[in-house]
Design a protein around this motif. Sequence first.
Motif, short mmCIF file in Angstrom:
data_model
loop_
_atom_site.label_atom_id
_atom_site.label_comp_id
_atom_site.label_asym_id
_atom_site.label_seq_id
_atom_site.Cartn_x
_atom_site.Cartn_y
_atom_site.Cartn_z
N ALA A 13 0.82 -1.21 0.00
CA ALA A 13 0.00 0.00 0.00
C ALA A 13 0.86 1.26 0.00
O ALA A 13 0.47 2.29 -0.55
N ALA A 14 2.07 1.18 0.62
CA ALA A 14 2.96 2.34 0.64
C ALA A 14 3.57 2.62 -0.72
O ALA A 14 4.00 3.74 -1.00
N ARG A 15 3.63 1.60 -1.62
CA ARG A 15 4.27 1.77 -2.92
C ARG A 15 3.28 1.74 -4.08
O ARG A 15 3.69 1.77 -5.24
N VAL A 16 2.01 1.68 -3.78
CA VAL A 16 1.03 1.49 -4.83
C VAL A 16 0.93 2.69 -5.78
O VAL A 16 0.47 2.56 -6.91
N PHE A 17 1.40 3.87 -5.33
CA PHE A 17 1.35 5.06 -6.18
C PHE A 17 2.65 5.30 -6.95
O PHE A 17 2.78 6.31 -7.63
N ASP A 18 3.61 4.37 -6.82
CA ASP A 18 4.86 4.51 -7.58
C ASP A 18 4.62 4.19 -9.05
O ASP A 18 3.74 3.39 -9.40
N ARG A 19 5.44 4.77 -9.90
CA ARG A 19 5.29 4.58 -11.34
C ARG A 19 5.73 3.17 -11.73
O ARG A 19 6.80 2.70 -11.33
N PHE A 20 4.90 2.52 -12.53
CA PHE A 20 5.18 1.19 -13.09
C PHE A 20 5.39 0.12 -12.03
O PHE A 20 5.98 -0.92 -12.30
N TRP A 21 4.90 0.38 -10.80
CA TRP A 21 5.11 -0.62 -9.75
C TRP A 21 3.96 -1.61 -9.76
O TRP A 21 2.80 -1.25 -9.91
N ARG A 22 4.29 -2.90 -9.55
CA ARG A 22 3.29 -3.95 -9.44
C ARG A 22 3.65 -4.84 -8.26
O ARG A 22 4.83 -5.04 -7.96
N ALA A 23 2.63 -5.38 -7.61
CA ALA A 23 2.87 -6.24 -6.45
C ALA A 23 3.61 -7.50 -6.85
O ALA A 23 4.41 -8.03 -6.07
N ASP A 24 3.36 -8.02 -8.07
CA ASP A 24 4.04 -9.21 -8.56
C ASP A 24 4.85 -8.82 -9.78
O ASP A 24 4.33 -8.79 -10.90
N PRO A 25 6.15 -8.49 -9.62
CA PRO A 25 6.93 -8.03 -10.78
C PRO A 25 7.04 -9.09 -11.87
O PRO A 25 7.26 -8.74 -13.03
#
Length: 646
Positions: A516-528
Amino acid sequence: MVEPGLAEPGLAEHDAAGTGTFEPGTARHHGGPAAGWHAVGFRTRIWVKRARIVGVRVARLVRMGATRLLPGIRYLLRLLHSKWRRSMQFRTVLTTLMLAIMSFAAVGAYLSNQIANNLFQERLAQAESETRYNVKQVQDTFDGAQVTDQSSVITLVYDTLNAVEGRGSVIQRRYVFEAMPEQTKPRNRWVESRASDQLTISVIPPELRKAVQDSGKDQFWASTEFPVGTEDRPGIAVGNKVTFNGTVYELYLIYDLNTAQKTLDEIQNVLLAGGAVLALLIGAVAWYVTRNVVSPVSHAALVSEKLAAGQLQERMVVKGEDEVARLGASFNHMAASLQEQITQLATLSQMQQRFVSDVSHELRTPLTTVRMAAEVLYDAREDFDPINKRSAELLYNQVERFQSLLADLLEISRFDAGVATLDAEPGDVVQLVSHVMEGVAPVAAEYGSAVTLNAPQDSIIVDMDDRRIDRILRNLILNALEHGEGRPVNISVAANGNAVAVAVRDHGIGMTPAEAARVFDRFWRADPARARTTGGSGLGLSIAAEDTKLHNGWLQAWGRKGSGANFRLTLPLRQGDAITKSPLQLEPVDVGLHGAGSERTMLLLDPSPAPRAEAAGDGAGRAGTGTNNPGTARTGTTGTGTKEGS
């Protein structure tokens, strides 16, 4: 017995109350008893009334003075407290002064006490020595006297005691001569008491008199005070017994210590003045020393603040070669290194942003040509063999996805370049949410999720950019539908005195607090490792966060594995206002109530499957079937996915 013409001062008493006897020749006149009591009572009431009036006036003046002085005193105390907390130099100098004053007070008190004791002991030794000598002279004179008549006795006593009175070797001396009480009065005892300078036996302490009366030939002393004119002076009273003509007398010689007291006062004044001067000198030295140490530190703090504000060219002034100078040189070296690195990073960032912007703009023209060719092939796919038909469909879909990604990149480049502007106008956020719900109806039908709206107020007017808020809400709702696993999606709208909040709650796979802390990062996904076959461009939530910043709002995320996620958008009701508290809670109150397999009875907007809509993040509207009012729900087939920042 007091002889006529020899009455001692202080032995004659006058009755001030008007009772007893009166001296011959005096006259007293007064009215009757009743008239006297009435006059006294009337005067008493007048004086009591006047005293009350004066007391009330004094209390009023004290209250007015306190009312006017207290604010100034409070302001001064607050100023001193603020100065104490914020200034190390002030704190150091004040602490040094307080310690110096306490030290001087302790040393001064010790020295003053020692000097006073030494002076007193010196005067006491002289007084005892002189008293023994003078008492022996008096006793020898009385023993050798050959007088029998009254006048001779009085003259002898007067001359003998006057010889004792006067200035001694160092200190002035007075006497008190008193016959001991409770002894048989001889027939020829013509002298009862005598004292110099109108003194009385009352100046002698009772303890000293008792010690002298109970002793034999011993000598006793005590400290006392005796009147001289209008002032009371300190002294030492030394007492002995003498006998004359069969009568025992108490003889007290009183030595004046006024000179010693003045000497002690002068010494104390010198100590006080010297201590004050030394305290001021120590304070000045402490101020000068701390100024040399604190000034570079204050200058370093000021330069640090300017560096933090972006003024990377600021440097400290270095003087000398001491520790402070080395600190300034090290600080300047660090600032120069930071400036170089920050400049390099800023240059690289600008190059990267310019590269992304240039590439995005350069790709628009060939992408438009490719899209036109893909549409032609897609429209003619029925004439192709199955392999070419599938290739035409894949080409069309991927070109659409590529165009959405390119649009998001262009939007991000505008934010990075600082050219994004806010066109805020008053609008109804509840109506805007309903409009977005209508647009995502086909996607909700495809995933089989019911979308409900909970808005206690039918209309909430907010200063907002409709296009950007529409894009934020569309991203949040499509993200919730994609990862909601076909479960309901709840939208809540609430407002307080200065803010409005919209919360989008799904009950899908959820996410951890770290995700939840990284969900607003660009191109970030929980499962890379997951292939990008679902979801949008990966920039949807990043763009939503940037749009929220333009509104001076909050965009926050909460999630828990297996319990879904909740995204909350908080906006100020009026542009320029500060948000103090969001009207909605970030962590939902229904956590744990909607696990896997939970169901709700919802109103079906369109039970038939609908073609899947475009991915979230492009901000384009999607056509929905029928109409949708707040509170309606949409369901369709079930879809699955993984939470991502798109």
